[in-house]
Design a protein around this motif. Structure first.
Motif, PDB file in Angstrom:
ATOM      1  N   VAL A  65      21.387 138.872  51.645  1.00  0.00           N
ATOM      2  CA  VAL A  65      21.219 139.667  50.429  1.00  0.00           C
ATOM      3  C   VAL A  65      21.240 138.745  49.213  1.00  0.00           C
ATOM      4  N   THR A  66      20.280 138.928  48.315  1.00  0.00           N
ATOM      5  CA  THR A  66      20.162 138.101  47.115  1.00  0.00           C
ATOM      6  C   THR A  66      20.481 138.931  45.886  1.00  0.00           C
ATOM      7  N   LEU A  67      21.379 138.421  45.037  1.00  0.00           N
ATOM      8  CA  LEU A  67      21.776 139.116  43.806  1.00  0.00           C
ATOM      9  C   LEU A  67      21.626 138.148  42.634  1.00  0.00           C
ATOM     10  N   THR A  68      20.743 138.500  41.696  1.00  0.00           N
ATOM     11  CA  THR A  68      20.420 137.615  40.584  1.00  0.00           C
ATOM     12  C   THR A  68      20.719 138.305  39.262  1.00  0.00           C
ATOM     13  N   GLN A  69      21.462 137.609  38.399  1.00  0.00           N
ATOM     14  CA  GLN A  69      21.741 138.105  37.058  1.00  0.00           C
ATOM     15  C   GLN A  69      20.979 137.253  36.037  1.00  0.00           C
ATOM     16  N   VAL A  70      20.376 137.903  35.048  1.00  0.00           N
ATOM     17  CA  VAL A  70      19.691 137.197  33.967  1.00  0.00           C
ATOM     18  C   VAL A  70      20.377 137.584  32.668  1.00  0.00           C
ATOM     19  N   PHE A  71      20.929 136.581  31.990  1.00  0.00           N
ATOM     20  CA  PHE A  71      21.802 136.799  30.836  1.00  0.00           C
ATOM     21  C   PHE A  71      21.274 135.998  29.650  1.00  0.00           C
ATOM     22  N   LEU A  72      21.107 136.636  28.499  1.00  0.00           N
ATOM     23  CA  LEU A  72      20.604 135.955  27.300  1.00  0.00           C
ATOM     24  C   LEU A  72      21.676 135.047  26.719  1.00  0.00           C
ATOM     25  N   VAL A  73      21.299 133.825  26.395  1.00  0.00           N
ATOM     26  CA  VAL A  73      22.229 132.850  25.826  1.00  0.00           C
ATOM     27  C   VAL A  73      21.807 132.535  24.396  1.00  0.00           C
ATOM     28  N   GLY A  74      22.671 132.892  23.454  1.00  0.00           N
ATOM     29  CA  GLY A  74      22.380 132.607  22.058  1.00  0.00           C
ATOM     30  C   GLY A  74      23.358 131.635  21.429  1.00  0.00           C
TER      31      GLY A  74
ATOM     32  N   MET B 127      14.145 146.979  48.839  1.00  0.00           N
ATOM     33  CA  MET B 127      14.830 147.519  50.009  1.00  0.00           C
ATOM     34  C   MET B 127      14.133 147.130  51.302  1.00  0.00           C
ATOM     35  N   ASP B 128      14.929 146.992  52.339  1.00  0.00           N
ATOM     36  CA  ASP B 128      14.393 146.750  53.663  1.00  0.00           C
ATOM     37  C   ASP B 128      13.656 147.999  54.146  1.00  0.00           C
ATOM     38  N   ALA B 129      12.430 147.821  54.619  1.00  0.00           N
ATOM     39  CA  ALA B 129      11.595 148.967  54.995  1.00  0.00           C
ATOM     40  C   ALA B 129      12.193 149.773  56.141  1.00  0.00           C
ATOM     41  N   LYS B 130      12.923 149.123  57.044  1.00  0.00           N
ATOM     42  CA  LYS B 130      13.460 149.812  58.213  1.00  0.00           C
ATOM     43  C   LYS B 130      14.823 150.439  57.942  1.00  0.00           C
ATOM     44  N   SER B 131      15.749 149.657  57.395  1.00  0.00           N
ATOM     45  CA  SER B 131      17.118 150.139  57.220  1.00  0.00           C
ATOM     46  C   SER B 131      17.330 150.909  55.919  1.00  0.00           C
ATOM     47  N   GLY B 132      16.496 150.636  54.905  1.00  0.00           N
ATOM     48  CA  GLY B 132      16.700 151.259  53.601  1.00  0.00           C
ATOM     49  C   GLY B 132      17.757 150.555  52.773  1.00  0.00           C
ATOM     50  N   ASP B 133      18.365 149.492  53.315  1.00  0.00           N
ATOM     51  CA  ASP B 133      19.376 148.742  52.572  1.00  0.00           C
ATOM     52  C   ASP B 133      18.702 147.884  51.506  1.00  0.00           C
ATOM     53  N   VAL B 134      19.385 147.704  50.383  1.00  0.00           N
ATOM     54  CA  VAL B 134      18.862 146.842  49.324  1.00  0.00           C
ATOM     55  C   VAL B 134      19.104 145.391  49.725  1.00  0.00           C
ATOM     56  N   ILE B 135      18.036 144.610  49.796  1.00  0.00           N
ATOM     57  CA  ILE B 135      18.160 143.218  50.211  1.00  0.00           C
ATOM     58  C   ILE B 135      17.980 142.252  49.038  1.00  0.00           C
TER      59      ILE B 135
ATOM     60  N   ALA C 204       8.279 152.303  41.812  1.00  0.00           N
ATOM     61  CA  ALA C 204       7.155 151.400  41.589  1.00  0.00           C
ATOM     62  C   ALA C 204       5.936 151.711  42.443  1.00  0.00           C
ATOM     63  N   GLY C 205       5.851 152.909  42.996  1.00  0.00           N
ATOM     64  CA  GLY C 205       4.700 153.259  43.813  1.00  0.00           C
ATOM     65  C   GLY C 205       4.808 152.786  45.241  1.00  0.00           C
ATOM     66  N   THR C 206       5.970 152.299  45.623  1.00  0.00           N
ATOM     67  CA  THR C 206       6.212 151.864  46.991  1.00  0.00           C
ATOM     68  C   THR C 206       7.652 152.178  47.349  1.00  0.00           C
ATOM     69  N   ASN C 207       7.882 152.519  48.606  1.00  0.00           N
ATOM     70  CA  ASN C 207       9.239 152.855  49.037  1.00  0.00           C
ATOM     71  C   ASN C 207      10.170 151.659  49.068  1.00  0.00           C
ATOM     72  N   SER C 208       9.607 150.454  48.951  1.00  0.00           N
ATOM     73  CA  SER C 208      10.435 149.255  49.075  1.00  0.00           C
ATOM     74  C   SER C 208      10.997 148.766  47.742  1.00  0.00           C
ATOM     75  N   VAL C 209      10.549 149.328  46.620  1.00  0.00           N
ATOM     76  CA  VAL C 209      11.010 148.864  45.307  1.00  0.00           C
ATOM     77  C   VAL C 209      11.458 150.046  44.457  1.00  0.00           C
ATOM     78  N   VAL C 210      12.655 149.923  43.890  1.00  0.00           N
ATOM     79  CA  VAL C 210      13.180 150.915  42.952  1.00  0.00           C
ATOM     80  C   VAL C 210      13.760 150.168  41.758  1.00  0.00           C
ATOM     81  N   VAL C 211      13.555 150.697  40.580  1.00  0.00           N
ATOM     82  CA  VAL C 211      14.214 150.120  39.410  1.00  0.00           C
ATOM     83  C   VAL C 211      15.096 151.183  38.768  1.00  0.00           C
ATOM     84  N   MET C 212      16.113 150.716  38.077  1.00  0.00           N
ATOM     85  CA  MET C 212      17.084 151.639  37.497  1.00  0.00           C
ATOM     86  C   MET C 212      17.599 151.063  36.183  1.00  0.00           C
ATOM     87  N   LEU C 213      17.535 151.846  35.141  1.00  0.00           N
ATOM     88  CA  LEU C 213      18.159 151.491  33.870  1.00  0.00           C
ATOM     89  C   LEU C 213      19.441 152.283  33.742  1.00  0.00           C
ATOM     90  N   GLN C 214      20.560 151.581  33.628  1.00  0.00           N
ATOM     91  CA  GLN C 214      21.844 152.220  33.376  1.00  0.00           C
ATOM     92  C   GLN C 214      22.236 151.932  31.937  1.00  0.00           C
TER      93      GLN C 214
END
Length: 345
Positions: free
Chosen positions: A53-62, A149-157, A227-237
């Motif tokens: 599983v890959t988790l990436t954070q992008v943070f603005l540096v000022g 998401m993984d197409a088979k398991s539905g887990d976020v990879i 995003a028009g595919t079952n493998s990608v979801v985006v979420m704004l919190q």
């Protein structure tokens, strides 16, 4: 721990002026500093867990102080100390004497501000706009999540977060693996309309969202966009810390504007992926059409008819050529990659 630092050019995220790869047990943490033009920089922290599983954070540096705050909040901060120090030194070197870029003042209309996103070249230019819009709409903090998401398991990879919040919170969320027990994420996978977190059922009475409130996430509006595919979801919190009912109320009243922001962020991300993939794979227009046909359920006979060639040629020439370009063993996997890269819909 093994640390490897390199300088290299990067993709549309901006030029990577520093990269430090750190192996910590079975996990791997990579820190990157991207330059987006002028005084605009982003810190990218990518964690690859042992399970893949890959988790990436992008943070603005000022400012240097923001780097210090992020490093202090990192649960691996002690082990990554040398890498953070090298990154900070590179930041100070790159920022010294650079011209401060003043963004043009944006119109007061929210949709006009959101419309500026399509002109952003890098995430470093994107983040200030997202922050301006969300704050104007009653949110003190936000997180924009790109989830594969993984197409088979539905887990976020794969998780990619544009961070507009206290870095201590998101680091804690990732470190405790709370993304495996997140009702906001589960809602976003299956729904496409905004919702307040108070209207979601929690898994138990003592849920970690109560701790999120101590970091300013007391009221939360979730805006899922697919995003028009079952493998990608985006979420704004989008969140604020108001203890009164007005805190939820302002987020709910502005849900349409916040959802429009989420849609525009998604479009920007998809356009960047499409541009990158087009350059990477070098597919012709005809080959793109083949992938569209396959993704839509078309057979080799359908492809042969469209190209006016034989089925034997499709199997022996057309499919192998596309597979070779995309590095996939068969045409179905090539089509799936084309969808995830935004090449086709």
């Amino acid at each position: 721990m093994v640390t490897l630092a390199t300088d290299r050019a990067a993709d549309g995220r901006g030029e990577a002026v520093y990269e430090g790869v750190n192996r910590l047990g079975r996990d791997e943490v990579t820190l990157r500093l991207h330059r987006g033009g002028g005084d605009l920089f982003t810190l990218e922290r990518q964690l690859v867990r042992a399970g893949g599983v890959t988790l990436t954070q992008v943070f603005l540096v000022g400012a240097e102080a923001e780097l210090h705050d992020f490093a202090s909040a990192d649960p691996y901060g002690d082990s990554l100390q040398s890498s953070y120090l090298a990154l900070k030194q590179r930041y100070l070197s790159e920022a010294r004497g650079r011209t401060v870029v003043q963004r043009p003042s944006m119109p007061g209309d929210f949709f006009d501000q959101i419309g500026e996103i399509e002109h952003c070249r890098h995430e470093a230019e994107l983040l200030p706009i997202a922050q301006t819009v969300t704050r104007a709409l009653g949110a003190e903090q936000y997180i924009f999540s790109w989830l594969v998401m993984d197409a088979k398991s539905g887990d976020v990879i794969e998780h990619r977060y544009l961070v507009g919040c206290d870095p201590a919170w998101l680091n804690k969320y990732i470190d405790h693996v709370w993304y495996m027990n997140d009702p906001l994420l589960e809602y976003a996978k299956r729904n496409a309309t905004p919702v307040l977190s108070s209207r979601l059922d929690l898994y138990n009475d003592v849920h970690w969202l109560t701790e999120a409130a101590t970091h300013g996430f007391r009221n939360n509006l979730v805006c899922p966009v697919h995003a028009g595919t079952n493998s990608v979801v985006v979420m704004l919190q989008a969140s604020n810390a108001d203890r009164t009912a007005a805190g939820e109320g302002i987020l709910w009243r502005n849900r349409r504007h916040l959802r429009a922001l989420a849609c525009e962020l998604l479009d920007w991300r998809l356009a960047g992926l499409q541009q990158q993939a087009t350059s990477q794979f070098g597919l012709s227009g005809e080959e793109m059409n083949v992938l569209r046909l396959v993704h839509a359920g078309g057979t080799a006979s359908n492809v042969a008819e469209a190209l006016q060639v034989s089925v034997k040629t499709v199997y022996g020439v057309v499919y192998p050529r596309i597979n070779n370009k995309m590095g996939k063993p068969n045409i179905n996997k090539a089509a799936a990659m084309a969808v995830s890269c935004g090449l086709i819909k």
